[in-house]
Design an enzyme around this catalytic site. Structure first.
Site, PDB file in Angstrom:
ATOM      1  N   GLU A 161      34.036 100.008  20.407  1.00 15.34           N
ATOM      2  CA  GLU A 161      34.436 101.189  19.641  1.00 15.34           C
ATOM      3  C   GLU A 161      35.966 101.230  19.523  1.00 15.34           C
ATOM      4  OE1 GLU A 161      32.276 103.486  18.114  1.00 15.34           O
ATOM      5  OE2 GLU A 161      34.282 103.409  17.243  1.00 15.34           O
ATOM      6  N   LYS A 220      38.464  93.934  22.041  1.00 14.97           N
ATOM      7  CA  LYS A 220      38.636  95.348  22.390  1.00 14.97           C
ATOM      8  C   LYS A 220      39.759  95.496  23.411  1.00 14.97           C
ATOM      9  CE  LYS A 220      38.212  99.689  22.912  1.00 14.97           C
ATOM     10  NZ  LYS A 220      37.214 100.676  23.161  1.00 14.97           N
ATOM     11  N   CYS A 276      41.336 104.818  28.021  1.00 15.49           N
ATOM     12  CA  CYS A 276      41.228 103.384  27.709  1.00 15.49           C
ATOM     13  C   CYS A 276      42.429 102.527  28.077  1.00 15.49           C
ATOM     14  CB  CYS A 276      40.958 103.229  26.220  1.00 15.49           C
ATOM     15  SG  CYS A 276      39.270 103.643  25.807  1.00 15.49           S
TER      16      CYS A 276
HETATM   17  C1  UDX Z   1      33.645 105.376  26.645  1.00  8.27           C
HETATM   18  C2  UDX Z   1      33.273 103.957  26.994  1.00  8.27           C
HETATM   19  O1  UDX Z   1      31.995 103.895  27.416  1.00  8.27           O
HETATM   20  C3  UDX Z   1      34.280 103.369  27.905  1.00  8.27           C
HETATM   21  O2  UDX Z   1      33.955 102.069  28.273  1.00  8.27           O
HETATM   22  C4  UDX Z   1      35.522 103.363  27.125  1.00  8.27           C
HETATM   23  O3  UDX Z   1      36.509 102.617  27.735  1.00  8.27           O
HETATM   24  C5  UDX Z   1      35.936 104.788  26.910  1.00  8.27           C
HETATM   25  O4  UDX Z   1      34.976 105.419  26.192  1.00  8.27           O
HETATM   26  P1  UDX Z   1      33.439 107.813  27.228  1.00  8.27           P
HETATM   27  O5  UDX Z   1      32.398 108.060  26.193  1.00  8.27           O
HETATM   28  O6  UDX Z   1      34.822 108.226  26.919  1.00  8.27           O
HETATM   29  O7  UDX Z   1      33.443 106.267  27.599  1.00  8.27           O
HETATM   30  O8  UDX Z   1      33.005 108.265  28.658  1.00  8.27           O
HETATM   31  P2  UDX Z   1      32.388 109.629  29.104  1.00  8.27           P
HETATM   32  O9  UDX Z   1      32.840 110.724  28.221  1.00  8.27           O
HETATM   33  O10 UDX Z   1      32.610 109.684  30.570  1.00  8.27           O
HETATM   34  O11 UDX Z   1      30.836 109.434  28.802  1.00  8.27           O
HETATM   35  C6  UDX Z   1      29.972 108.619  29.498  1.00  8.27           C
HETATM   36  C7  UDX Z   1      28.653 109.368  29.674  1.00  8.27           C
HETATM   37  O12 UDX Z   1      27.692 108.474  30.224  1.00  8.27           O
HETATM   38  C8  UDX Z   1      28.728 110.568  30.624  1.00  8.27           C
HETATM   39  O13 UDX Z   1      28.307 111.719  29.953  1.00  8.27           O
HETATM   40  C9  UDX Z   1      27.782 110.183  31.780  1.00  8.27           C
HETATM   41  O14 UDX Z   1      27.098 111.288  32.301  1.00  8.27           O
HETATM   42  C10 UDX Z   1      26.866 109.209  31.106  1.00  8.27           C
HETATM   43  N1  UDX Z   1      26.213 108.285  32.040  1.00  8.27           N
HETATM   44  C11 UDX Z   1      26.957 107.569  32.912  1.00  8.27           C
HETATM   45  C12 UDX Z   1      24.833 108.131  31.994  1.00  8.27           C
HETATM   46  O15 UDX Z   1      24.151 108.782  31.213  1.00  8.27           O
HETATM   47  N2  UDX Z   1      24.247 107.232  32.845  1.00  8.27           N
HETATM   48  C13 UDX Z   1      24.945 106.515  33.740  1.00  8.27           C
HETATM   49  O16 UDX Z   1      24.389 105.713  34.495  1.00  8.27           O
HETATM   50  C14 UDX Z   1      26.350 106.682  33.773  1.00  8.27           C
HETATM   51  C1  UDX Z   2      42.822 104.319  22.045  1.00 11.54           C
HETATM   52  C2  UDX Z   2      42.841 103.383  20.843  1.00 11.54           C
HETATM   53  O1  UDX Z   2      43.792 103.843  19.884  1.00 11.54           O
HETATM   54  C3  UDX Z   2      41.458 103.301  20.226  1.00 11.54           C
HETATM   55  O2  UDX Z   2      41.455 102.360  19.177  1.00 11.54           O
HETATM   56  C4  UDX Z   2      40.461 102.880  21.297  1.00 11.54           C
HETATM   57  O3  UDX Z   2      39.147 102.874  20.782  1.00 11.54           O
HETATM   58  C5  UDX Z   2      40.516 103.819  22.489  1.00 11.54           C
HETATM   59  O4  UDX Z   2      41.859 103.886  22.980  1.00 11.54           O
HETATM   60  P1  UDX Z   2      42.844 106.952  22.397  1.00 11.54           P
HETATM   61  O5  UDX Z   2      43.089 106.627  23.834  1.00 11.54           O
HETATM   62  O6  UDX Z   2      41.771 107.917  22.042  1.00 11.54           O
HETATM   63  O7  UDX Z   2      42.524 105.621  21.583  1.00 11.54           O
HETATM   64  O8  UDX Z   2      44.185 107.536  21.769  1.00 11.54           O
HETATM   65  P2  UDX Z   2      45.528 106.923  21.144  1.00 11.54           P
HETATM   66  O9  UDX Z   2      45.772 107.634  19.878  1.00 11.54           O
HETATM   67  O10 UDX Z   2      45.524 105.454  21.105  1.00 11.54           O
HETATM   68  O11 UDX Z   2      46.632 107.438  22.169  1.00 11.54           O
HETATM   69  C6  UDX Z   2      46.712 106.963  23.500  1.00 11.54           C
HETATM   70  C7  UDX Z   2      47.940 107.541  24.192  1.00 11.54           C
HETATM   71  O12 UDX Z   2      49.135 106.984  23.657  1.00 11.54           O
HETATM   72  C8  UDX Z   2      48.091 109.045  24.057  1.00 11.54           C
HETATM   73  O13 UDX Z   2      48.496 109.598  25.286  1.00 11.54           O
HETATM   74  C9  UDX Z   2      49.153 109.186  23.005  1.00 11.54           C
HETATM   75  O14 UDX Z   2      49.836 110.403  23.084  1.00 11.54           O
HETATM   76  C10 UDX Z   2      50.040 108.009  23.326  1.00 11.54           C
HETATM   77  N1  UDX Z   2      50.870 107.546  22.188  1.00 11.54           N
HETATM   78  C11 UDX Z   2      50.277 107.110  21.057  1.00 11.54           C
HETATM   79  C12 UDX Z   2      52.259 107.530  22.314  1.00 11.54           C
HETATM   80  O15 UDX Z   2      52.802 107.912  23.346  1.00 11.54           O
HETATM   81  N2  UDX Z   2      53.006 107.077  21.266  1.00 11.54           N
HETATM   82  C13 UDX Z   2      52.442 106.613  20.115  1.00 11.54           C
HETATM   83  O16 UDX Z   2      53.188 106.197  19.213  1.00 11.54           O
HETATM   84  C14 UDX Z   2      51.039 106.642  20.003  1.00 11.54           C
END
Ligand code: UDX
Ligand code: UDX
Length: 466
Positions: A161, A220, A276
């Site tokens: 993603e 990724k 991430c």
């Molecule tokens: C995602 C991706 O999965 C992660 O690898 C990526 O780097 C960041 O985004 P995200 O959706 O942000 O994670 O995580 P989170 O909001 O914590 O959601 C994960 C969900 O999975 C939780 O709601 C948790 O309860 C659920 N879960 C976890 C299950 O249903 N079963 C499990 O065994 C573990």
């Molecule tokens: C990131 C990647 O952008 C996305 O493609 C991946 O799927 C998940 O990780 P996210 O973590 O949701 O997404 O947010 P992003 O907009 O990338 O920002 C990450 C952090 O960097 C934030 O704290 C943001 O404030 C900071 N940032 C971003 C800066 O400090 N300066 C910038 O110019 C851009």
């Protein structure tokens, strides 16, 4: 193969919005999102203004599809067995124990998920890695899936993603690219084609890239590492600007206008956060070390080190701006989320800034328009627990942390305000009026460089990189 039933395990920041958009764009496919966490599922089924995730545009998509072809459930086994295609979107945090502690991704949840799929499946499935995973995880998943005793065939695909929080819905509607990694076998190609046909409902064909599984998994990690590297690069230069009289905003604009460099992700800040960047880079570092590529590991590790340096540097500037002592001084933090337009706080710079200020004895007041008080307290508690502080120590410290529902109470009689999230509303505050209510001379530390420069301010403004 025509897909008409999809299941997603993990109703989090990735699983929830991604499945909502697939359901909206593919009305003929039944999409069921399952999660172990019953409260989270209840919230997804609850009022639209209180979904578990705040993301612009998400409530509208959920409203449109929920109950028609989008369902949220805790009955994981049933959803697995009914589906032809299963997305794994469970979290993969950095390991906090054992081999690879502090660097490697913890695959406990992914493995549990695979095991559950193996046990619950009575028909063939396409299993899709949506979570960010170390390269070659698909191999391990296949091994676990092979424990199925009902003669079921599993194809494992990688479909990482790339959505960013705060713009997730737009990113899903108009992705720069969709990446699908699969095996080069007949059944592997058929599985790739099935997933491609789903995305083709709204993503132009030329934006859907198919690769082998390992390239997809590594892309990724590499994308996130490259994005974070730009931020650490600009942040490292912000330190130099502060010494030399150059202005990082001007430098950023000047270098970003070079079309070979480009202007995005060059915004200097208090440091990047989010679930991430740090996790994926540490994972990459671990992978490089595993293959004895120590120089490569060190190169990427430096991106995280500069980020920690930036958070510390910003906090030290606040402390020195208040004459080197902040004991018992009220300091206000504006923003707790890791960026604007999300209620996600994972790895937010605010947590680290608040922690240092509390350690130094300050009374830390916090206002964020979207983050709830219990989340803020939990974030600080988790950080203190990781340092093995006792429950008593933590509770004493957190008494000096006060969370506000509105901004004025947070800012009144404050020695300093620090902007840590770039929420739009902070830009439009009447800063002169606010400063009058603060302890004089009022000091504002802008960790996001969102306040315009002006000679008419009655307060002392400190920005990053100038
Ligand atoms: C995602 C991706 O999965 C992660 O690898 C990526 O780097 C960041 O985004 P995200 O959706 O942000 O994670 O995580 P989170 O909001 O914590 O959601 C994960 C969900 O999975 C939780 O709601 C948790 O309860 C659920 N879960 C976890 C299950 O249903 N079963 C499990 O065994 C573990
Ligand atoms: C990131 C990647 O952008 C996305 O493609 C991946 O799927 C998940 O990780 P996210 O973590 O949701 O997404 O947010 P992003 O907009 O990338 O920002 C990450 C952090 O960097 C934030 O704290 C943001 O404030 C900071 N940032 C971003 C800066 O400090 N300066 C910038 O110019 C851009």
């Amino acid at each position: 193969m025509k897909i008409n039933n999809i299941c997603c395990i993990g109703a989090g920041y990735v699983g929830g919005p991604t499945m909502a958009v697939i359901a909206l764009k593919c009305p003929d496919i039944k999409v069921t999102v399952v999660d172990l966490n019953a409260d989270r599922i209840a919230a997804w089924n609850g009022p639209l203004d209180d979904l578990p995730i705040y993301e612009p545009g998400l409530a509208e998509v959920v409203q449109e599809a929920r109950g028609k072809n989008l369902f949220f459930s805790t009955d994981i086994d049933k959803a697995i067995d009914e589906a032809q295609m299963i997305f794994m979107a469970v979290n993969t945090p950095t390991k906090t124990y054992g081999e690879g502690k502090g660097f490697a991704a913890d695959l406990t949840f992914v493995e549990k998920c695979a095991r559950q799929i193996a046990e619950a499946s009575t028909t063939d499935k396409i299993v899709i890695e949506k979570s960010t995973l170390p390269v070659r995880t698909a191999e391990k998943i296949k091994e676990v899936l092979s424990s199925n005793t009902k003669g079921v065939n599993f194809e494992v695909l990688s479909n990482p993603e790339f959505l960013a929080e705060g713009t997730a819905i737009q990113d899903l509607f108009k992705s720069d690219r969709v990446l699908v990694g699969g095996d080069d076998t007949e059944s592997g190609k058929a599985a790739v084609a099935a997933l491609v046909s789903i995305y083709s409902n709204w993503i132009p064909k030329e934006k859907i890239l198919t690769t082998n599984v390992w390239s997809s998994e590594l892309s990724k990690l590499a994308s996130n590492a490259m994005l974070a590297q730009r931020i650490s690069s600009i942040n490292s230069l912000s330190a130099l600007c502060e010494k030399t009289g150059a202005d990082i905003e001007e430098v950023s604009q000047a270098i970003g206008m070079d079309s070979r460099i480009g202007s995005k992700f060059l915004k200097s800040s208090v440091g990047f956060g989010g679930s991430c960047f740090q996790k994926d880079i540490l994972n990459l570092v671990y992978l490089c070390r595993h293959y004895s590529l120590d120089e490569v590991a060190e190169y990427w590790h430096q991106v995280v080190k500069i980020n920690n340096y930036q958070k510390n540097r910003f906090t030290k500037r606040i402390i020195s701006g208040l004459n080197g002592t902040i004991n018992q001084k009220k300091i206000t933090l504006l923003g707790w989320a890791f960026k604007k337009d999300t209620n996600d706080t994972r790895e937010s710079a605010a947590i680290y800034v608040a922690d240092i200020l509390l350690e130094e004895g300050a009374e830390v007041h916090i206002f964020d328009p979207m983050v709830k008080e219990n989340r803020i307290r939990q974030d600080l508690t988790t950080l203190c627990e990781a340092r093995n502080e006792s429950k008593h120590e933590i509770s004493v410290k957190l008494k000096r942390c006060i969370v506000h529902q509105e901004n004025i109470g947070a800012l009144e009689n404050s020695f300093a305000a620090a902007i840590l999230t770039e929420w739009d509303e902070f830009k439009f505050y009447d800063w002169n009026a606010i400063a009058e209510k603060m302890v004089q001379p009022a000091k504002v530390f802008d960790g996001r460089n969102i306040i315009e420069n002006s000679l008419d301010y009655n307060f002392n403004l400190t920005k990053i990189g100038s």
